[in-house]
Every structure is written in structure tokens, then in C-alpha cells.
Design an enzyme around this catalytic site. Structure first.
Site, PDB file in Angstrom:
ATOM      1  CE  LYS A   9      -2.997  36.447 107.859  1.00  0.00           C
ATOM      2  NZ  LYS A   9      -2.101  37.044 106.853  1.00  0.00           N
ATOM      3  CD  GLN A  48      -4.586  44.095 109.079  1.00  0.00           C
ATOM      4  OE1 GLN A  48      -4.209  44.915 108.253  1.00  0.00           O
ATOM      5  NE2 GLN A  48      -5.486  43.174 108.804  1.00  0.00           N
ATOM      6  CE  LYS A  72      -1.374  46.527 105.321  1.00  0.00           C
ATOM      7  NZ  LYS A  72      -2.702  46.008 104.998  1.00  0.00           N
ATOM      8  N   GLY A  96      -1.116  40.127 101.176  1.00  0.00           N
ATOM      9  CA  GLY A  96      -0.995  41.198 100.189  1.00  0.00           C
ATOM     10  C   GLY A  96      -1.679  42.478 100.627  1.00  0.00           C
ATOM     11  CG  ASP A  97      -2.385  46.823 101.573  1.00  0.00           C
ATOM     12  OD1 ASP A  97      -3.406  46.681 102.250  1.00  0.00           O
ATOM     13  OD2 ASP A  97      -2.027  47.943 101.152  1.00  0.00           O
ATOM     14  CB  THR A 113     -10.804  42.633 100.683  1.00  0.00           C
ATOM     15  OG1 THR A 113      -9.749  41.841 101.196  1.00  0.00           O
ATOM     16  CG2 THR A 113     -10.855  43.958 101.414  1.00  0.00           C
ATOM     17  CG  ASN A 134      -7.726  41.783  95.711  1.00  0.00           C
ATOM     18  OD1 ASN A 134      -8.133  41.892  96.849  1.00  0.00           O
ATOM     19  ND2 ASN A 134      -7.814  40.649  95.038  1.00  0.00           N
ATOM     20  CB  SER A 155      -5.738  36.028 105.628  1.00  0.00           C
ATOM     21  OG  SER A 155      -5.323  36.617 104.423  1.00  0.00           O
TER      22      SER A 155
END
Ligand code: NAP
Length: 448
Positions: free
Chosen positions: A93, A114, A129, A168-169, A213, A244, A380
Site C-alpha cells: 500500500k 511506507q 510505492k 495518490g502522492d 494527510t 494536497n 486509505s
């Protein structure tokens, strides 16, 4: 520079030799290994069972070509990556990043981080990732769609709600996730909602995912301040970035009574002493997809400073929310000189190692990204829960869950730091607590 335990130094040397030129990945691994000396001395089994070597080597790394056609009919070629790093706790993830700077070393640093971040949430998610050197800036919606469709035409075979679940990122927001999900659905003929997160609310997204986030970072900062008898209320705050994470960190800090006086993008920064107008910022960045200059033009009293460092603006709480290594030792010195009390990383690894050390030496409260920004991936996972149960929660309920999860992340970091002799050191606490969970699961699962 902290000296590594000799047994860990040997493994770090192997990481350097095996992953030559991947500087960001080296930096991320070193930061974790620096915390693990007391752990391997207490539990030598992690060394005997080669857990450190295994954890530093991704389970699978994919690199592939993404051909697509631009609006002028020219064929463009990008390179894309997915690093499936560790699935001891659950399906891989982690987000996808679209930015010209993306190469394997960036994706591996993010994937490595992550693993530990996801463990800190206490939810059943492994670490991965991905990304591409594609730059969505200046591209039309149709170009972004064709790029996303081409990327998914290769990536889909590696995904699945029990296998690998991207999100997303940087450069990947709701628009990109929509195009990626649409192509996945078309190719597989399956409405497998849980295969991607960050989806739009209309088609299986979760409330609060967009905000998560940034909100989570501020929740963590608030807990950290509270455990030192302080709070965000009435504080001068700066966020870097205006994407974001930055927008929603600024929104939550404002809701908690702070005055957010500056934010930035890659061309400069805006100072707004009256406190950022969050609705205007959202309009400029999310709707118009414009530069920050446009905010300053529309907001009386705000000024745009081209280039320069947003960290020159005096503040009590700094929230770096843009990108890796954006806050160096010179910026840290300026912040300390201006009396900063706390720094919480909304971005991944935004502070250089020397900057982090300087904050710690000067008793500035410091929250590392893998703890402070874990609210995004946690929400998420809440989106996956809602998809699996064909349910959709209210904003209030989802925000409450996020807040509880951030309490848990804070608690895990603080407890491990205390237990291993570094009370108040959230870097050590985050690394040790998450490592123990992943390592114990890896031992239980055998040599796989
Ligand atoms: P985003 O929406 O694309 O925004 C990124 C912001 O950072 C933009 O303001 C961008 O400015 C700035 N930026 C990006 N690269 C830069 C560079 N090389 N130099 C200076 N400024 C730069 O991305 P995001 O989702 O907010 O992500 C920001 C950070 O948070 C990243 O480190 C990401 O890995 C981390 N993060 C994100 C999430 C999430 O849920 N989105 C979760 C956990 C961690 P320009 O527009 O000028 O490029």
C-alpha cells in the site's frame, strides 16, 4: 553523524553497494538503522534471521515504459515504477508520484518509509510505492487521461485489493486516480473498488481522504505539543507547499485556532499576515490549477516572494508539506533563531538529517513524516474497509477514526522512545515501534 552499531553498519554497507546512486534511499535506510542499535542488541535473533537484509530488499520492483500521444499527435515516452517493498502486514500500500524528478531511488525511499508508516497506523497494510517521471503540469486533461490509461494498461496485472493498492502522492490527485481506476475497471471487467484509494466520493471514495494527510499531521502536532503542556491555539504556523497535504494542514491548524501566515510552491512563497484564506487557496490550487502568484494577486495584504525560502518567515510551528530535503540545516538554524517550538513533517523526509539533529539538539519538538503524515494512508485503509463492506461513512465518523488513529500513532512512538531510553525522541520511537511489528511478523511468516 550518529555511529551505527557495527552489525548494522555491515548491512548498511551492503545497501550502499547494492543500490548505487540511490541517495534518497540510502538516507531513508540510514535514518531507520540509526535507531535500531538497542533493538538488535536486545533481540539478536533479528540479525540471525537476516531480518535487516530482508527488510532493506524490496519483494518486487517493476520498471516499465509508458508510451502515450500528446495533443499535437507526438508520441511521448515516460518511465514508470512500482516497488512492492514489504507485505508482512498486508497488501502493498502506498501512493503513485508523477514528477520529473522520479527515479528508482526516490520510489525506493518512499516505499521503504511506507513500510514503517503503515505499521504505525496499526492497520493491516504492507508497504509499497510507485510513480513516473511524467510531469502533469501544463498538460491538458486529455493528455493526463491518455498517460494514466497507458500506465494502467501495464500496471493492472500487478494490482489487486489483496495484492497491491496504490493511491495518490505528488502530482497524483483525484483526477489522476479517476482515470487510473477507469482503465483498471475497463481492462479487468471488475468493479474492484478496493484496488485504488483516493477515489472520488461519487464512485467509492472515502470522506476525509482528501483532507487526511494534512489533518493527521496537525492532529499529531497537537498531541506532541499537548504532551509538553502546550497547544496550537494562537500559534504562528507556516506550511511549505500548497498541494494536497499543505492545504488541509493549513485548514486544520486554522480550525484549531492557529494563524497560518505562509505557504509556498516551487516558484516562491506567499506571506499573508492576516492568516491564509483557505477557500481562496483551494480555488487557486485545486480548481484553477494556478500558481501561488494568483493567490497574492487576489488577496489584499498578501505578498508573493519569488524564490527564497519560506522558512525565513518567523513562526512557532513549522509544517513542511512539499517534498524531500526541502528544509536544510541553514533553514533549521533560521527557524531556531526565530524561536520555533515544534516541527511536524507533513511531507516524506522533508528535513535533511543535519536539520533534524539540530532541532533535536535545540529541544525543538520534532515529528518525523512516517508518524506525522500517516493519517493519509490510514484513511486509505478506512476507504478499503468501506469498499469491502459496501458502506460509506459520514465525515464526522471518519474524522473521528482518523483522530483516534493519530492518537495511536503518537502513543506508539512515545512509548517505544521511552522504553528504549530516548524519551521524547519521536524519530527513535517511530522507527523502533514500527520495526518491531514488521520484524516480528516477518519472523512468524518464515523465510519468504
Ligand atoms: P501535491 O498535491 O502534488 O503538492 C506538492 C506541493 O509541493 C506543491 O505545492 C509543489 O509545488 C511542491 N513541490 C513539489 N515538488 C517540489 C520541489 N521539488 N521543490 C519545491 N516544491 C515542490 O503533493 P502532496 O500530495 O501534497 O504531497 C506532498 C508531500 O506529502 C510529499 O512528500 C508526499 O510524499 C507526502 N505525502 C502525501 C500524502 C498524500 O496523501 N497526498 C500522504 C503522505 C505523504 P509546485 O506545484 O510548484 O510543484
Amino acid at each position: 553523524m550518529t555511529t551505527l552499531d557495527p552489525a548494522l553498519q555491515e548491512h548498511f554497507d551492503t545497501v550502499l553497494a547494492r543500490n548505487a546512486g540511490e541517495q534518497e534511499f540510502h538516507q531513508a535506510v540510514l535514518e531507520v538503522l540509526e535507531s535500531l542499535g538497542p533493538v538488535v542488541r536486545k533481540h539478536p535473533d533479528y540479525l540471525h534471521q537476516a531480518v535487516i537484509e530482508r527488510i532493506c530488499e524490496p519483494e518486487r520492483q517493476l520498471i516499465f515504459r509508458v508510451p502515450w500521444t500528446d495533443d499535437a499527435g507526438r508520441v511521448q515516452i515516460n518511465r514508470a515504477f512500482r516497488v512492492e517493498f514489504n507485505s508482512a502486514l498486508g497488501p502493498f500500500k502506498g501512493g503513485m508520484r508523477f514528477h520529473p524528478s522520479v527515479y528508482l531511488g526516490i520510489v525506493k525511499f518512499l516505499g521503504f518509509e511506507q513500510i514503517f508508516k503503515n505499521a504505525l497506523t496499526g492497520l493491516p497494510i504492507g508497504g509499497g510505492k510507485g510513480g513516473s517521471d511524467f510531469d502533469p503540469k501544463g498538460r491538458s486533461d486529455a493528455e493526463v487521461m491518455r498517460f494514466c490509461q497507458s500506465l494502467m494498461t501495464e500496471l493492472y496485472r500487478h494490482l489487486g485489493e489483496y495484492t497491491d493498492v496504490p493511491a495518490g502522492d505528488i502530482g497524483v490527485g483525484g483526477r489522476e486516480i479517476g482515470y487510473l481506476f477507469g482503465q483498471y475497471k475497463r481492462i479487468t471487467n471488475r468493479y474492484e473498488s478496493g484496488v485504488l484509494t483516493g477515489k472520488g466520493l461519487a464512485y467509492g471514495g472515502s470522506r476525509v481522504r482528501r483532507e487526511a494527510t494534512g489533518y493527521g499531521t496537525v492532529f499529531f502536532a497537537e498531541r506532541m505539543l499537548a504532551s509538553n503542556g502546550s497547544s496550537l491555539s494562537g500559534r504562528r504556523v507556516i506550511v511549505s507547499g500548497s498541494g494536497n497535504v499543505a492545504i488541509y494542514a493549513a485548514q486544520k491548524a486554522t480550525q484549531l485556532g492557529a494563524q497560518v501566515v505562509a505557504c509556498s510552491d516551487s516558484s516562491g512563497y506567499v506571506v499573508d499576515e492576516a492568516g491564509l484564506d483557505i477557500e481562496l487557496l483551494r480555488q487557486v490550487k485545486e480548481v484553477d490549477r494556478a500558481r501561488l502568484t494568483s493567490y497574492a494577486e487576489q488577496r489584499p495584504g498578501a505578498r508573493f516572494v519569488a524564490g527564497g525560502a519560506v522558512w525565513d518567515v518567523p513562526c512557532e510551528v513549522a509544517l513542511p508539506c512539499a517534498t524531500q530535503n526541502e528544509l536544510d540545516v541553514a533553514a533549521a538554524r533560521t527557524l531556531i533563531g526565530n524561536g520555533v517550538l515544534a516541527v511536524a513533517e507533513g511531507a516524506n523526509m522533508p528535513c535533511t538529517p543535519a536539520a533534524v539533529r539540530l532541532f533535536q539538539e535545540n529541544k525543538v519538538l520534532f515529528a518525523p513524516g512516517k508518524a506525522a503524515n500517516a493519517g493519509g494512508v490510514a484513511t486509505s485503509a478506512l476507504e478499503m474497509q468501506q469498499n469491502a463492506s459496501r458502506d460509506s461513512w459520514t465525515f464526522e465518523h471518519t474524522e473521528e477514526r482518523l483522530s483516534q488513529i493519530m492518537d495511536g500513532v503518537h502513543e506508539r512512538c512515545a512509548t517505544a522512545a521511552e522504553e528504549y531510553g530516548s524519551p521524547g525522541n519521536y524519530v527513535t520511537g517511530a522507527n523502533i515501534s514500527s520495526f518491531l511489528q514488521v520484524a516480528d511478523s516477518m519472523l512468524a511468516l518464515g523465510v519468504v
